[in-house]
Motif scaffolding. Structure first.
Motif, PDB file in Angstrom:
ATOM      1  N   VAL A  64      26.375  44.585  57.801  1.00  0.00           N
ATOM      2  CA  VAL A  64      26.299  44.689  56.341  1.00  0.00           C
ATOM      3  C   VAL A  64      27.638  45.119  55.762  1.00  0.00           C
ATOM      4  O   VAL A  64      28.128  44.546  54.781  1.00  0.00           O
ATOM      5  N   MET A  65      28.275  46.110  56.385  1.00  0.00           N
ATOM      6  CA  MET A  65      29.560  46.593  55.895  1.00  0.00           C
ATOM      7  C   MET A  65      30.622  45.497  55.999  1.00  0.00           C
ATOM      8  O   MET A  65      31.421  45.304  55.068  1.00  0.00           O
ATOM      9  N   THR A  66      30.620  44.765  57.103  1.00  0.00           N
ATOM     10  CA  THR A  66      31.614  43.712  57.307  1.00  0.00           C
ATOM     11  C   THR A  66      31.501  42.620  56.258  1.00  0.00           C
ATOM     12  O   THR A  66      32.514  42.087  55.776  1.00  0.00           O
ATOM     13  N   HIS A  67      30.285  42.290  55.867  1.00  0.00           N
ATOM     14  CA  HIS A  67      30.084  41.173  54.954  1.00  0.00           C
ATOM     15  C   HIS A  67      29.979  41.586  53.492  1.00  0.00           C
ATOM     16  O   HIS A  67      30.003  40.726  52.611  1.00  0.00           O
ATOM     17  N   THR A  68      29.858  42.879  53.218  1.00  0.00           N
ATOM     18  CA  THR A  68      29.876  43.316  51.818  1.00  0.00           C
ATOM     19  C   THR A  68      31.287  43.623  51.334  1.00  0.00           C
ATOM     20  O   THR A  68      31.539  43.575  50.126  1.00  0.00           O
ATOM     21  N   MET A  69      32.200  43.922  52.248  1.00  0.00           N
ATOM     22  CA  MET A  69      33.569  44.209  51.834  1.00  0.00           C
ATOM     23  C   MET A  69      34.225  43.020  51.125  1.00  0.00           C
ATOM     24  O   MET A  69      34.870  43.201  50.089  1.00  0.00           O
ATOM     25  N   PRO A  70      34.088  41.772  51.621  1.00  0.00           N
ATOM     26  CA  PRO A  70      34.668  40.647  50.872  1.00  0.00           C
ATOM     27  C   PRO A  70      34.091  40.506  49.469  1.00  0.00           C
ATOM     28  O   PRO A  70      34.808  40.124  48.533  1.00  0.00           O
ATOM     29  N   ILE A  71      32.798  40.805  49.301  1.00  0.00           N
ATOM     30  CA  ILE A  71      32.198  40.738  47.967  1.00  0.00           C
ATOM     31  C   ILE A  71      32.812  41.795  47.062  1.00  0.00           C
ATOM     32  O   ILE A  71      33.110  41.532  45.890  1.00  0.00           O
ATOM     33  N   ALA A  72      33.027  42.998  47.622  1.00  0.00           N
ATOM     34  CA  ALA A  72      33.666  44.056  46.834  1.00  0.00           C
ATOM     35  C   ALA A  72      35.086  43.648  46.437  1.00  0.00           C
ATOM     36  O   ALA A  72      35.515  43.867  45.291  1.00  0.00           O
ATOM     37  N   PHE A  73      35.815  43.030  47.354  1.00  0.00           N
ATOM     38  CA  PHE A  73      37.165  42.550  47.044  1.00  0.00           C
ATOM     39  C   PHE A  73      37.116  41.473  45.966  1.00  0.00           C
ATOM     40  O   PHE A  73      37.974  41.431  45.073  1.00  0.00           O
ATOM     41  N   LEU A  74      36.128  40.586  46.059  1.00  0.00           N
ATOM     42  CA  LEU A  74      36.002  39.513  45.065  1.00  0.00           C
ATOM     43  C   LEU A  74      35.775  40.098  43.681  1.00  0.00           C
ATOM     44  O   LEU A  74      36.417  39.681  42.701  1.00  0.00           O
ATOM     45  N   LEU A  75      34.902  41.062  43.584  1.00  0.00           N
ATOM     46  CA  LEU A  75      34.635  41.682  42.289  1.00  0.00           C
ATOM     47  C   LEU A  75      35.857  42.449  41.778  1.00  0.00           C
ATOM     48  O   LEU A  75      36.199  42.376  40.593  1.00  0.00           O
ATOM     49  N   PHE A  76      36.518  43.155  42.689  1.00  0.00           N
ATOM     50  CA  PHE A  76      37.670  43.959  42.277  1.00  0.00           C
ATOM     51  C   PHE A  76      38.846  43.079  41.869  1.00  0.00           C
ATOM     52  O   PHE A  76      39.408  43.225  40.768  1.00  0.00           O
ATOM     53  N   PHE A  77      39.222  42.160  42.749  1.00  0.00           N
ATOM     54  CA  PHE A  77      40.348  41.284  42.437  1.00  0.00           C
ATOM     55  C   PHE A  77      40.033  40.383  41.247  1.00  0.00           C
ATOM     56  O   PHE A  77      40.885  40.133  40.391  1.00  0.00           O
ATOM     57  N   GLY A  78      38.803  39.880  41.204  1.00  0.00           N
ATOM     58  CA  GLY A  78      38.446  38.932  40.158  1.00  0.00           C
ATOM     59  C   GLY A  78      38.439  39.532  38.771  1.00  0.00           C
ATOM     60  O   GLY A  78      38.846  38.881  37.800  1.00  0.00           O
ATOM     61  N   TYR A  79      37.989  40.797  38.651  1.00  0.00           N
ATOM     62  CA  TYR A  79      37.847  41.390  37.325  1.00  0.00           C
ATOM     63  C   TYR A  79      38.914  42.429  37.000  1.00  0.00           C
ATOM     64  O   TYR A  79      39.022  42.835  35.850  1.00  0.00           O
ATOM     65  N   VAL A  80      39.673  42.863  38.003  1.00  0.00           N
ATOM     66  CA  VAL A  80      40.732  43.844  37.747  1.00  0.00           C
ATOM     67  C   VAL A  80      42.100  43.190  37.864  1.00  0.00           C
ATOM     68  O   VAL A  80      42.840  43.098  36.890  1.00  0.00           O
ATOM     69  N   PHE A  81      42.440  42.672  39.054  1.00  0.00           N
ATOM     70  CA  PHE A  81      43.738  42.043  39.229  1.00  0.00           C
ATOM     71  C   PHE A  81      43.860  40.751  38.434  1.00  0.00           C
ATOM     72  O   PHE A  81      44.941  40.401  37.989  1.00  0.00           O
ATOM     73  N   GLY A  82      42.744  40.057  38.265  1.00  0.00           N
ATOM     74  CA  GLY A  82      42.788  38.783  37.553  1.00  0.00           C
ATOM     75  C   GLY A  82      43.289  38.924  36.124  1.00  0.00           C
ATOM     76  O   GLY A  82      43.929  38.014  35.585  1.00  0.00           O
ATOM     77  N   THR A  83      43.056  40.059  35.522  1.00  0.00           N
ATOM     78  CA  THR A  83      43.515  40.265  34.142  1.00  0.00           C
ATOM     79  C   THR A  83      45.011  40.536  34.068  1.00  0.00           C
ATOM     80  O   THR A  83      45.598  40.444  32.991  1.00  0.00           O
ATOM     81  N   ALA A  84      45.624  40.887  35.213  1.00  0.00           N
ATOM     82  CA  ALA A  84      47.049  41.208  35.223  1.00  0.00           C
ATOM     83  C   ALA A  84      47.913  40.033  35.658  1.00  0.00           C
ATOM     84  O   ALA A  84      49.134  40.130  35.622  1.00  0.00           O
ATOM     85  N   LEU A  85      47.295  38.931  36.076  1.00  0.00           N
ATOM     86  CA  LEU A  85      48.044  37.783  36.555  1.00  0.00           C
ATOM     87  C   LEU A  85      48.292  36.789  35.426  1.00  0.00           C
ATOM     88  O   LEU A  85      47.653  36.833  34.381  1.00  0.00           O
ATOM     89  N   ALA A  86      49.218  35.883  35.692  1.00  0.00           N
ATOM     90  CA  ALA A  86      49.574  34.902  34.664  1.00  0.00           C
ATOM     91  C   ALA A  86      48.407  33.989  34.347  1.00  0.00           C
ATOM     92  O   ALA A  86      48.199  33.605  33.199  1.00  0.00           O
ATOM     93  N   MET A  87      47.628  33.633  35.367  1.00  0.00           N
ATOM     94  CA  MET A  87      46.480  32.764  35.117  1.00  0.00           C
ATOM     95  C   MET A  87      45.326  33.596  34.570  1.00  0.00           C
ATOM     96  O   MET A  87      45.089  34.719  35.020  1.00  0.00           O
ATOM     97  N   PRO A  88      44.584  33.101  33.597  1.00  0.00           N
ATOM     98  CA  PRO A  88      43.463  33.855  33.028  1.00  0.00           C
ATOM     99  C   PRO A  88      42.396  34.135  34.069  1.00  0.00           C
ATOM    100  O   PRO A  88      42.300  33.440  35.079  1.00  0.00           O
TER     101      PRO A  88
END
Length: 260
Positions: A27-51
């Protein structure tokens, strides 16, 4: 060959039972990518050139490949654990094919990964990622992804069998977290310094990520990239088959003669 398949199936069953009795790790191994997706998608995504709406579909294939690359870490830790706890010695004392033991571990990891990728893809779909390249291309993309996971697992098995202790394998496995960061999994490489872009584009993760983006219809192949990224499907196949050609015989040899 029949002995390898029969014995490998028995070892496969052992690893699947082992996974079933340790669900927290899975569970931990397969939930970490989801956490990264949510974090990168909604946090880092706002700081990048692409919307953000463009970045999240771009990000999902990269996280799929980063998850596949984690086969190095899981393969290394599992092989080191069995090796240093005497499990491998018991297998060696049995009349069974030497290739069956690492093969059973690699196939068990592949099956677990194939199932574990489903939640990540479902979350990606909920965040706006789509498969726009057609069914045949999507099947090819998943095939490349699983082939790459199979190859990286063999890399991990070889390193785990060669490790001096479980702790050393764990520390080295944790260092593999850096590999996706030195690729195009999370950001495009065209804004990197020239030398760093070359390193990133010759990273196998970059070729497989570009292949998935192209086959899924998420992003075109970048112009002016290094050969593995400019020809991502061929580059992915070359990298995966090269890793298998090198690591499979070395891992089997290492298992059969650990004192060497």
């Amino acid at each position: 060959m029949s002995a390898v398949l029969i014995d490998g199936t028995a070892v496969l069953g052992r690893h699947l039972k082992r996974i079933r009795h340790a669900p927290a790790i899975v569970v931990m191994t397969h939930t970490m990518p989801i956490a990264f997706l949510l974090f990168f998608g909604y946090v880092f995504g706002t700081a990048l050139a692409m919307p953000g709406d463009d970045y999240r579909p771009y990000l999902v294939p990269g996280l799929l490949v980063a998850t596949a690359a984690n086969g190095i870490m899981t393969g290394m830790f599992t092989a080191a654990q069995d090796s240093h706890r005497g499990v491998m010695d018991r297998f060696r004392s049995m009349p069974m094919s030497r290739a069956a033991v690492p093969l059973g571990q690699a196939v068990a990891d592949l099956l677990t990964t194939a199932v574990g990728l489903v939640p990540l893809m479902l979350v990606g779909l909920a965040m706006g990622w789509r498969i726009d390249g057609g069914a045949p291309a999507a099947v090819g993309a998943f095939g490349l992804l699983l082939l790459f996971r199979f190859a990286t697992t063999w890399v991990g098995i070889l390193l785990g069998l060669a490790s001096r202790s479980e702790e050393a394998a764990g520390q080295l496995g944790s260092a593999t977290f850096m590999l996706p960061l030195l690729s195009n999994a999370y950001i495009p490489t065209d804004g990197m310094p020239g030398w760093l872009r070359t390193v990133a584009e010759w990273n196998p993760i970059s070729a497989v990520t570009t292949a998935l983006r192209d086959l899924f219809g998420n992003a075109p192949v970048p112009e002016g990239a290094a050969w593995p990224v400019a020809h991502p499907v061929a580059g992915s196949l070359c990298w995966s088959l090269a890793l298998l050609a090198v690591c499979v015989p070395l891992a089997v040899r290492r298992y059969a003669a650990p004192e060497g």
